[in-house]
Design a protein around this motif. Structure first.
Motif, mmCIF file in Angstrom:
data_model
loop_
_atom_site.group_PDB
_atom_site.id
_atom_site.type_symbol
_atom_site.label_atom_id
_atom_site.label_comp_id
_atom_site.label_asym_id
_atom_site.label_seq_id
_atom_site.Cartn_x
_atom_site.Cartn_y
_atom_site.Cartn_z
ATOM 1 N N VAL A 174 27.747 40.563 26.041
ATOM 2 C CA VAL A 174 27.461 41.892 25.500
ATOM 3 C C VAL A 174 27.677 42.972 26.557
ATOM 4 O O VAL A 174 28.240 44.031 26.268
ATOM 5 C CB VAL A 174 26.015 41.955 24.957
ATOM 6 N N VAL A 175 27.265 42.710 27.789
ATOM 7 C CA VAL A 175 27.273 43.763 28.818
ATOM 8 C C VAL A 175 28.427 43.643 29.806
ATOM 9 O O VAL A 175 28.559 44.482 30.713
ATOM 10 C CB VAL A 175 25.936 43.772 29.589
ATOM 11 N N TYR A 176 29.271 42.624 29.651
ATOM 12 C CA TYR A 176 30.344 42.405 30.614
ATOM 13 C C TYR A 176 31.599 41.940 29.889
ATOM 14 O O TYR A 176 31.508 41.281 28.841
ATOM 15 C CB TYR A 176 29.902 41.354 31.648
ATOM 16 N N ASP A 177 32.767 42.280 30.421
ATOM 17 C CA ASP A 177 34.040 41.829 29.852
ATOM 18 C C ASP A 177 34.323 40.399 30.319
ATOM 19 O O ASP A 177 34.910 40.180 31.386
ATOM 20 C CB ASP A 177 35.180 42.758 30.277
ATOM 21 N N MET A 178 33.898 39.432 29.521
ATOM 22 C CA MET A 178 34.017 38.033 29.919
ATOM 23 C C MET A 178 35.459 37.582 30.068
ATOM 24 O O MET A 178 35.759 36.618 30.781
ATOM 25 C CB MET A 178 33.301 37.140 28.896
ATOM 26 N N GLN A 179 36.399 38.273 29.404
ATOM 27 C CA GLN A 179 37.796 37.865 29.528
ATOM 28 C C GLN A 179 38.306 38.015 30.961
ATOM 29 O O GLN A 179 39.293 37.376 31.343
ATOM 30 C CB GLN A 179 38.686 38.654 28.569
ATOM 31 N N ASN A 180 37.608 38.842 31.760
ATOM 32 C CA ASN A 180 38.011 38.961 33.162
ATOM 33 C C ASN A 180 37.909 37.625 33.886
ATOM 34 O O ASN A 180 38.730 37.329 34.774
ATOM 35 C CB ASN A 180 37.133 39.995 33.875
ATOM 36 N N GLN A 181 36.905 36.837 33.534
ATOM 37 C CA GLN A 181 36.756 35.519 34.144
ATOM 38 C C GLN A 181 37.913 34.598 33.758
ATOM 39 O O GLN A 181 38.383 33.792 34.564
ATOM 40 C CB GLN A 181 35.416 34.894 33.736
ATOM 41 N N TYR A 182 38.360 34.723 32.519
ATOM 42 C CA TYR A 182 39.496 33.907 32.080
ATOM 43 C C TYR A 182 40.782 34.351 32.772
ATOM 44 O O TYR A 182 41.646 33.527 33.088
ATOM 45 C CB TYR A 182 39.639 33.989 30.562
ATOM 46 N N TYR A 183 40.917 35.658 32.991
ATOM 47 C CA TYR A 183 42.081 36.138 33.731
ATOM 48 C C TYR A 183 42.122 35.522 35.123
ATOM 49 O O TYR A 183 43.180 35.090 35.599
ATOM 50 C CB TYR A 183 42.042 37.665 33.854
ATOM 51 N N ARG A 184 40.953 35.471 35.776
ATOM 52 C CA ARG A 184 40.878 34.879 37.111
ATOM 53 C C ARG A 184 41.205 33.384 37.059
ATOM 54 O O ARG A 184 41.887 32.857 37.953
ATOM 55 C CB ARG A 184 39.493 35.099 37.702
ATOM 56 N N LEU A 185 40.720 32.726 36.015
ATOM 57 C CA LEU A 185 40.993 31.295 35.873
ATOM 58 C C LEU A 185 42.481 31.047 35.664
ATOM 59 O O LEU A 185 43.070 30.155 36.302
ATOM 60 C CB LEU A 185 40.192 30.733 34.694
ATOM 61 N N PHE A 186 43.105 31.838 34.798
ATOM 62 C CA PHE A 186 44.540 31.703 34.571
ATOM 63 C C PHE A 186 45.322 31.986 35.858
ATOM 64 O O PHE A 186 46.326 31.328 36.139
ATOM 65 C CB PHE A 186 44.992 32.663 33.465
ATOM 66 N N HIS A 187 44.837 32.965 36.635
ATOM 67 C CA HIS A 187 45.527 33.313 37.880
ATOM 68 C C HIS A 187 45.486 32.144 38.863
ATOM 69 O O HIS A 187 46.463 31.907 39.596
ATOM 70 C CB HIS A 187 44.871 34.549 38.503
ATOM 71 N N LEU A 188 44.389 31.411 38.888
ATOM 72 C CA LEU A 188 44.279 30.247 39.773
ATOM 73 C C LEU A 188 45.330 29.193 39.445
ATOM 74 O O LEU A 188 45.743 28.432 40.308
ATOM 75 C CB LEU A 188 42.877 29.641 39.680
#
Length: 226
Positions: A174-188
């Motif tokens: 609700v309070v954070y853009d969780m897709q940012n974590q997936y972007y970081r995961l994909f970047h790895l």
């Protein structure tokens, strides 16, 4: 007190405890709201993808708050169906937990994002609450609040555990853009920014909370006594 009397009293107490536990199990009917809201939450994922893809088009006439309206409709429908389910279960089991408080919360909390938008029109603003409403995922928190009330009414350790896990997953969504974590995961894994599935991941915030509810509903212990 003689030994026999003590044994009889102990056996009677054991029977009372068994009957109490059996009655508590018989009245539990939270399987349905877990499955309903789990399924509904999962079904909202494509809406965020659609909004992201079409929101960039100049001819797209709807602000993102249309997703909040969908959430409100789902919460009201879930509340109404939960009342029906609990009454149906109560007629069959002969004992029923009142779903009044959670259904009131689901029916009213879903309107919070729309009320927050309308407040400035009447000269009042709660601008500091914007992290809760800017992503159109407040419905996740509304579900959590209702589940907390339901867990309190049901007195179920299973429901408390599911509610705790769900709330822990819902609040960050609700309070954070969780897709940012997936972007970081994909970047790895070597995915470049140009190759990122930005649109597809817009609905990622609701995936984990929905799966927690679905698994929680499917693993509810069924009655084993006759």
């Amino acid at each position: 007190m003689t030994q026999n009397a003590a044994n009889e009293a102990s056996n009677l107490l054991d029977e009372i405890n068994v009957l109490r536990d059996r009655a508590r199990t018989d009245r539990h009917a939270f399987r349905f709201p877990l499955l309903f809201f789990g399924g509904f939450t999962l079904a909202t994922a494509p809406l965020y993808v659609i909004d992201f893809e079409l929101g960039a088009r100049p001819d797209w006439p709807f602000p993102r708050e249309w997703i909040d309206l969908v959430w409100l409709a789902g919460l009201v429908a879930g509340a109404g169906l939960t009342v029906w389910w609990y009454r149906r279960h109560g007629h069959r089991a002969g004992i029923q937990t009142s779903p009044r408080n959670p259904t009131i919360i689901w029916s009213t909390a879903g309107a919070a994002p729309l009320i927050w938008l309308l407040l400035p029109l009447v000269g009042f603003s709660l601008w500091f609450l914007w992290p809760f409403f800017i992503r159109s995922t407040f419905g996740l928190l509304a579900v959590a609040l209702g589940l907390i009330a339901l867990a309190w009414a049901e007195r179920s350790r299973h429901l408390w555990a599911v509610t705790g896990l769900y709330t822990a997953a819902a609040v960050p969504a609700v309070v954070y853009d969780m897709q940012n974590q997936y972007y970081r995961l994909f970047h790895l894994f070597g995915v470049s920014p140009q190759e990122m599935p930005y649109g597809f991941l817009q609905g990622s915030s609701v995936l984990l909370p929905s799966l927690i509810l679905l698994v929680g509903g499917l693993t509810v212990r069924r009655k084993t006594h006759p």
